[in-house]
Write a protein that holds these residues in place. Structure first.
Motif, PDB file in Angstrom:
ATOM      1  N   ASN A  28       0.857  -1.189   0.000  1.00 29.99           N
ATOM      2  CA  ASN A  28       0.000   0.000   0.000  1.00 29.99           C
ATOM      3  C   ASN A  28       0.890   1.235   0.000  1.00 29.99           C
ATOM      4  OD1 ASN A  28      -2.857  -0.879   0.180  1.00 29.99           O
ATOM      5  ND2 ASN A  28      -2.087  -1.942   1.986  1.00 29.99           N
ATOM      6  N   ALA A  29       0.379   2.296  -0.597  1.00 31.60           N
ATOM      7  CA  ALA A  29       1.143   3.543  -0.666  1.00 31.60           C
ATOM      8  C   ALA A  29       0.240   4.711  -0.300  1.00 31.60           C
ATOM      9  CB  ALA A  29       1.704   3.741  -2.070  1.00 31.60           C
ATOM     10  N   LYS A  30       0.862   5.686   0.341  1.00 32.55           N
ATOM     11  CA  LYS A  30       0.145   6.907   0.711  1.00 32.55           C
ATOM     12  C   LYS A  30       1.074   8.082   0.418  1.00 32.55           C
ATOM     13  CE  LYS A  30      -0.403   7.609   5.099  1.00 32.55           C
ATOM     14  NZ  LYS A  30      -0.857   7.551   6.488  1.00 32.55           N
ATOM     15  N   GLN A  31       0.552   9.063  -0.307  1.00 30.04           N
ATOM     16  CA  GLN A  31       1.349  10.242  -0.602  1.00 30.04           C
ATOM     17  C   GLN A  31       1.334  11.167   0.612  1.00 30.04           C
ATOM     18  OE1 GLN A  31       0.428  12.025  -4.358  1.00 30.04           O
ATOM     19  NE2 GLN A  31       2.298  13.249  -4.353  1.00 30.04           N
ATOM     20  N   LEU A  32       2.529  11.547   1.077  1.00 27.50           N
ATOM     21  CA  LEU A  32       2.663  12.398   2.257  1.00 27.50           C
ATOM     22  C   LEU A  32       2.888  13.860   1.888  1.00 27.50           C
ATOM     23  CD1 LEU A  32       5.034  10.099   4.331  1.00 27.50           C
ATOM     24  CD2 LEU A  32       2.540  10.247   4.481  1.00 27.50           C
ATOM     25  N   ALA A  33       3.596  14.081   0.804  1.00 22.39           N
ATOM     26  CA  ALA A  33       3.905  15.418   0.306  1.00 22.39           C
ATOM     27  C   ALA A  33       4.084  15.287  -1.201  1.00 22.39           C
ATOM     28  CB  ALA A  33       5.173  15.964   0.971  1.00 22.39           C
ATOM     29  N   GLU A  34       4.429  16.384  -1.853  1.00 16.91           N
ATOM     30  CA  GLU A  34       4.512  16.360  -3.313  1.00 16.91           C
ATOM     31  C   GLU A  34       5.411  15.229  -3.822  1.00 16.91           C
ATOM     32  OE1 GLU A  34       6.002  19.113  -7.042  1.00 16.91           O
ATOM     33  OE2 GLU A  34       5.632  20.065  -5.117  1.00 16.91           O
ATOM     34  N   ALA A  35       6.554  15.026  -3.194  1.00 19.87           N
ATOM     35  CA  ALA A  35       7.504  14.016  -3.669  1.00 19.87           C
ATOM     36  C   ALA A  35       7.719  12.887  -2.664  1.00 19.87           C
ATOM     37  CB  ALA A  35       8.841  14.681  -3.992  1.00 19.87           C
ATOM     38  N   ASP A  36       7.000  12.893  -1.542  1.00 18.81           N
ATOM     39  CA  ASP A  36       7.225  11.908  -0.479  1.00 18.81           C
ATOM     40  C   ASP A  36       6.056  10.935  -0.372  1.00 18.81           C
ATOM     41  OD1 ASP A  36       9.499  13.371  -0.042  1.00 18.81           O
ATOM     42  OD2 ASP A  36       8.832  14.246   1.854  1.00 18.81           O
ATOM     43  N   PHE A  37       6.397   9.652  -0.257  1.00 20.73           N
ATOM     44  CA  PHE A  37       5.396   8.591  -0.188  1.00 20.73           C
ATOM     45  C   PHE A  37       5.742   7.640   0.945  1.00 20.73           C
ATOM     46  CE2 PHE A  37       5.601  10.130  -4.475  1.00 20.73           C
ATOM     47  CZ  PHE A  37       4.281  10.171  -4.891  1.00 20.73           C
ATOM     48  N   GLU A  38       4.717   7.193   1.668  1.00 23.12           N
ATOM     49  CA  GLU A  38       4.899   6.135   2.658  1.00 23.12           C
ATOM     50  C   GLU A  38       4.435   4.827   2.005  1.00 23.12           C
ATOM     51  OE1 GLU A  38       3.908   5.255   7.267  1.00 23.12           O
ATOM     52  OE2 GLU A  38       2.158   5.612   5.984  1.00 23.12           O
ATOM     53  N   ILE A  39       5.291   3.831   2.029  1.00 24.02           N
ATOM     54  CA  ILE A  39       5.001   2.527   1.451  1.00 24.02           C
ATOM     55  C   ILE A  39       4.925   1.514   2.584  1.00 24.02           C
ATOM     56  CG2 ILE A  39       5.744   0.772  -0.216  1.00 24.02           C
ATOM     57  CD1 ILE A  39       5.303   3.715  -1.331  1.00 24.02           C
ATOM     58  N   ASP A  40       3.830   0.737   2.606  1.00 18.85           N
ATOM     59  CA  ASP A  40       3.669  -0.347   3.585  1.00 18.85           C
ATOM     60  C   ASP A  40       3.784  -1.674   2.848  1.00 18.85           C
ATOM     61  OD1 ASP A  40       3.097   1.492   5.605  1.00 18.85           O
ATOM     62  OD2 ASP A  40       0.924   1.312   5.348  1.00 18.85           O
ATOM     63  N   LEU A  41       4.739  -2.492   3.263  1.00 20.14           N
ATOM     64  CA  LEU A  41       4.891  -3.852   2.753  1.00 20.14           C
ATOM     65  C   LEU A  41       4.408  -4.780   3.856  1.00 20.14           C
ATOM     66  CD1 LEU A  41       5.903  -6.051   0.812  1.00 20.14           C
ATOM     67  CD2 LEU A  41       8.187  -5.744   1.813  1.00 20.14           C
TER      68      LEU A  41
END
Length: 160
Positions: free
Chosen positions: A50-63
């Motif tokens: 799963n992925a969630k965009q945190l800022a324009e260029a930053d993403f949190e990825i959950d494996l």
């Protein structure tokens, strides 16, 4: 000066942080489960990204790796669930390539660390370490894309 501008425009993928977000290991039938078994265990594994965009260029990825080992299809030797996450900064990637980078390359970078956490937990639970085979994140991405096709995008698959 032109060379500096070209370097600034180079695609980049940087891991800003990596962390264990959620982890559980169960050995529900110990010490009986630690005795010599007459047959090898059946290992089941599910993988989710799963992925969630945190800022324009930053993403949190959950494996998320969820699995268990059973004898005879019913007696649980051990079970685990791990969500290993990372925050990635992705810059200068064309928009049409961003989703595959987030959903394939980022989990590919997280996987070796998650694999080691599972192996250590299984070993610390009294069993031989479980080294999960490498995961083909391209195939997983294609499978999920096929599942979503024709449906509205799920929350775990959308990047806006």
């Amino acid at each position: 000066m032109a060379e500096n501008a070209a370097n600034n425009a180079a695609p980049s993928l940087n891991a800003l942080a990596q962390y264990c977000k959620d982890f559980s290991f169960e050995n529900p039938n110990a010490p009986r489960s630690l005795q010599q078994q007459t047959e090898g265990p059946q290992i089941n594994l599910q993988v989710n990204v799963n992925a969630k965009q945190l800022a324009e260029a930053d993403f949190e990825i959950d494996l998320t790796l969820e699995g268990d080992a059973k004898i005879g299809g019913k007696d649980v030797l051990f079970a685990f669930e791990l969500t290993y996450s990372g925050v990635f900064r992705i810059q200068n990637i064309p928009q049409e390539q961003l989703h595959p980078v987030v959903m394939i390359e980022c989990p590919r970078l997280l996987f070796p660390f998650a694999r080691q956490i599972v192996a250590d937990a299984v070993r610390n639970g009294g069993f031989p370490p479980l080294y999960i085979d490498p995961i083909d994140f391209v195939a997983l991405y294609r499978q999920r894309a096929a599942e979503v096709q024709g449906q509205e995008n799920g929350a775990g698959q959308t990047l806006s």
